[in-house]
Motif scaffolding. Structure first.
Motif, PDB file in Angstrom:
ATOM      1  N   GLU A 445       0.861  -1.191   0.000  1.00 49.79           N
ATOM      2  CA  GLU A 445       0.000   0.000   0.000  1.00 49.79           C
ATOM      3  C   GLU A 445       0.892   1.233   0.000  1.00 49.79           C
ATOM      4  N   TYR A 485      -9.390   9.425 -13.250  1.00 50.61           N
ATOM      5  CA  TYR A 485      -9.126   9.507 -11.807  1.00 50.61           C
ATOM      6  C   TYR A 485      -9.774  10.769 -11.222  1.00 50.61           C
ATOM      7  N   ASP A 571      -0.696  -3.350  -9.552  1.00 52.21           N
ATOM      8  CA  ASP A 571      -1.549  -2.211  -9.211  1.00 52.21           C
ATOM      9  C   ASP A 571      -1.723  -2.137  -7.694  1.00 52.21           C
ATOM     10  N   THR A 573      -3.843  -0.658  -4.575  1.00 53.03           N
ATOM     11  CA  THR A 573      -5.226  -0.171  -4.453  1.00 53.03           C
ATOM     12  C   THR A 573      -5.559   0.298  -3.038  1.00 53.03           C
ATOM     13  N   LYS A 574      -4.546   0.365  -2.186  1.00 56.68           N
ATOM     14  CA  LYS A 574      -4.812   0.691  -0.785  1.00 56.68           C
ATOM     15  C   LYS A 574      -3.945   1.861  -0.334  1.00 56.68           C
ATOM     16  N   GLN A 590      -6.240   4.185  -5.789  1.00 55.89           N
ATOM     17  CA  GLN A 590      -7.366   3.484  -6.417  1.00 55.89           C
ATOM     18  C   GLN A 590      -6.869   2.466  -7.417  1.00 55.89           C
ATOM     19  N   GLU A 591      -7.815   1.674  -7.920  1.00 58.77           N
ATOM     20  CA  GLU A 591      -7.468   0.759  -9.014  1.00 58.77           C
ATOM     21  C   GLU A 591      -6.981   1.560 -10.207  1.00 58.77           C
ATOM     22  N   ASP A 594      -3.146   6.165 -10.086  1.00 59.18           N
ATOM     23  CA  ASP A 594      -3.571   7.188  -9.126  1.00 59.18           C
ATOM     24  C   ASP A 594      -2.358   8.058  -8.792  1.00 59.18           C
TER      25      ASP A 594
END
Length: 616
Positions: A445, A485, A571, A573-574, A590-591, A594
């Motif tokens: 993350e 985004y 990717d 995502t956190k 985000q997915e 970002d």
């Protein structure tokens, strides 16, 4: 056009009456650029008029649009010219100023008794050495001393002027109104037992990762396992190369690097002594350990050690080059020595562009708030980076460690102190690749550590740098992902950032609690200044696989990453970018792309495959 002889005569005459007032000019002076000092700088008394500074005059480049077109064509995998990088001569032909520009600027200098001290081979920069009092007359301005909150002092002005007919021929002149502080992007070095496991940490389910990855001291073996470079045997031929830059007096310390490699990459120990060091503008180099004064009084080289250890730990046996550019306090000028102007990126990149060849990947772990630099200057430094990219080199810059701007720092310097997110430079330049930072392993993350007190020492908030440029519009290659985004935010943070600006970072990698050695002792260090050299080492390995197949190196990465290379990244995502106010979460991760982790973290075999190097 006057004859050369009469020019010489007028120069001799003018020199004898140096800058006799009033300046004779073909047209009246008017202000070329105004730029306020950021809040961290306090205006003091008038600058010492006798003190000599090195003035850099950026002439309008002859055909930058053409250079930019070449850059995008040779960097776009779907273009027929992909990988056909330009030579130094071809680059110079594009950027060399038009004759009228050069003549008018030289005429103005000579009329004022000023002789150029030097010029770049493309002739797009002229260097002159002058006492501040003469610069004040030449640019119709006044210099004051300014003190940064950290005690650093510079002589600057907030505005400068030119004869009207020269406005279109000169892009920028520095040092005038730029308030560079070129900070290393590092959280801070702590002894290992102060490193705390992040609250969100989960033990990896992959036994290979769990076995070699410790979240409070992350090692080269962990990176090699996590990003799958393990087992790749680099050929390390003469064309495989990676470099990193040092500023502010930082020096990579060979004995520390040796201790690090002995422990974590024993077969690579020789690279502690074989990497080449270049000194630019009096930048320091040394081969021995830190002296008592360097380690206790100055506390230098955490950053430089981290850079060389992160790179050598992952990329051995690829050859490494270290560049040390001068411009670090303390600097005691005398009248014959131009005062250090501390504008390091330009000094470095112009030196680099004079070289016949340079490494195929270069890592820089420095940056500062974009608004501390006037737009004209940021744009010209960025244009110099484009020249490096079109010659086939990937420039990677760290995205910063203050999330969307840092605690209590998010104010514009437009004279109104408007609350806003702060973009960082040079990462905001569209011709470089920005690298953010992650932490934890499964899942990774975005890197974050709250501000805290450790045994009486305050540790600032650390959050992977994130944002959008106020100076550079969104480049074409971002058109597919960035608007999507921005739309997903549904108006949150409107007015705090420039939706139409270049978003960063582009990619990311681990950046919390790197194991490393400093002054003979092991500790850990965090920052996008860790993720950037690590990523640079991995890109150097991808290039190595390409070069071994007789293919060109990747060069400027972004058009490739945004069109197909992104599939070779995990990717993320956190997470969030933090900063600005204590509880303020900035942009969310985000997915997809970002502005905190970009497209995510590298998967080496996939990158090699996507680049056409066929990893076995």
């Amino acid at each position: 056009m006057r004859s050369f002889a009469s020019l010489l005569l007028s120069a001799a005459f003018a020199a004898s009456a140096v800058l006799a007032n009033p300046i004779r000019a073909r047209s009246p002076y008017s202000v070329k650029e105004t730029h306020f000092a950021p809040r961290e700088w306090k205006k003091l008394d008038r600058a010492d008029g006798e003190s000599v500074i090195q003035l850099q005059i950026g002439l309008k480049q002859g055909n930058f649009d053409e250079l930019e077109r070449h850059l995008y064509e040779v960097s776009d995998p779907s273009h027929a010219r992909y990988g056909k990088h330009l030579t130094a001569e071809e680059v110079n032909d594009c950027v060399k100023p038009k004759e009228e520009t050069t003549n008018q600027v030289l005429e103005w200098l000579r009329e004022n008794g000023v002789e150029p001290a030097g010029t770049t081979s493309a002739q797009d920069w002229i260097i002159v050495h002058l006492p501040i009092k003469d610069v004040e007359r030449l640019l119709d301005t006044e210099y004051h001393n300014y003190r940064h909150d950290d005690g650093h002092m510079v002589a600057r002005t907030t505005h400068w002027s030119l004869p009207r007919h020269l406005h279109r021929h000169i892009d920028t002149i520095q040092p005038t109104n730029s308030f560079f502080r070129a900070a290393a992007q590092k959280a801070d070095w702590v002894v290992t037992d102060e490193a705390e496991e992040p609250a969100s940490y989960q033990t990896p389910s992959d036994p290979a990762v769990a076995k070699v990855c410790n979240v409070t001291s992350v090692t080269p073996e962990c990176f090699a396992t996590l990003y799958k470079t393990k087992g790749y045997k680099a050929k390390g031929g003469p064309k495989s190369s990676v470099g990193f830059t040092n500023y502010l007096g930082e020096i990579p310390i060979r004995p520390d690097t040796k201790l690090f490699l002995q422990k974590y990459r024993p077969e690579a120990v020789s690279s502690a002594y074989s990497f080449k060091q270049y000194s630019i503008d009096g930048g320091p180099v040394q081969d021995g350990p830190l002296t008592y004064n360097q380690s206790t009084v100055e506390g230098i080289s955490n950053e430089a050690n981290l850079d060389v250890q992160a790179i050598s730990g992952i990329s051995w046996p690829i050859k490494i080059t270290s560049y040390s550019t001068g411009g670090s306090p303390p600097f005691i000028p005398d009248l014959s020595t131009p005062t250090n102007t501390n504008e390091p990126y330009l000094a470095w990149v112009n030196w680099l562009l004079e070289q016949k060849s340079f490494p195929k990947v270069i890592s820089t772990s420095y940056g500062e708030p974009e608004q501390s630099i006037p737009p004209s200057y940021a744009k010209r430094v960025c244009a110099q980076f484009a020249q490096v990219g079109v010659r086939g080199t990937s420039l990677l810059f760290s995205s910063g460690d203050r999330g969307v701007g840092g605690t209590g720092k998010c104010f514009s310097n437009d004279g109104k102190n408007t609350f806003k997110f702060l973009g960082d430079f040079p990462v905001s330049c569209p011709y470089v690749t920005g690298v953010g930072a992650t932490m934890n392993f499964e899942p990774e993350e975005s890197a974050y550590r709250a501000a805290r007190n450790v045994s009486g020492v305050f540790r600032d908030l650390y959050s992977s740098g994130s944002g959008f440029s106020d100076y550079f519009p969104r480049p074409k290659y971002q058109n597919k992902v960035v608007p999507a985004y921005v739309k997903s935010l549904k108006g949150q943070y409107d007015g705090l950032y420039n939706k139409a600006g270049r978003g960063y970072p582009d990619i990311s990698a681990q950046g919390l609690y790197f194991a490393y050695f400093w002054n003979g002792t092991e500790g850990v260090i965090s920052g996008t200044s860790a993720s950037t050299p690590l990523t640079s080492g991995i890109i150097a390995l991808v290039n190595d696989a390409l070069i071994a197949k007789g293919k060109p190196a990747l060069g400027f990465l972004n058009p490739w990453i945004y069109s197909k290379g992104y599939k070779g990244f995990t990717d993320i995502t956190k997470g969030f970018a933090y900063g600005c106010t204590a509880d303020n979460k900035g942009f969310p991760v985000q997915e997809g792309w970002d502005p905190v982790t970009g497209f995510g973290t590298p998967i080496f075999p996939e990158l090699v495959k996507l680049a056409g190097g066929h990893h076995h």
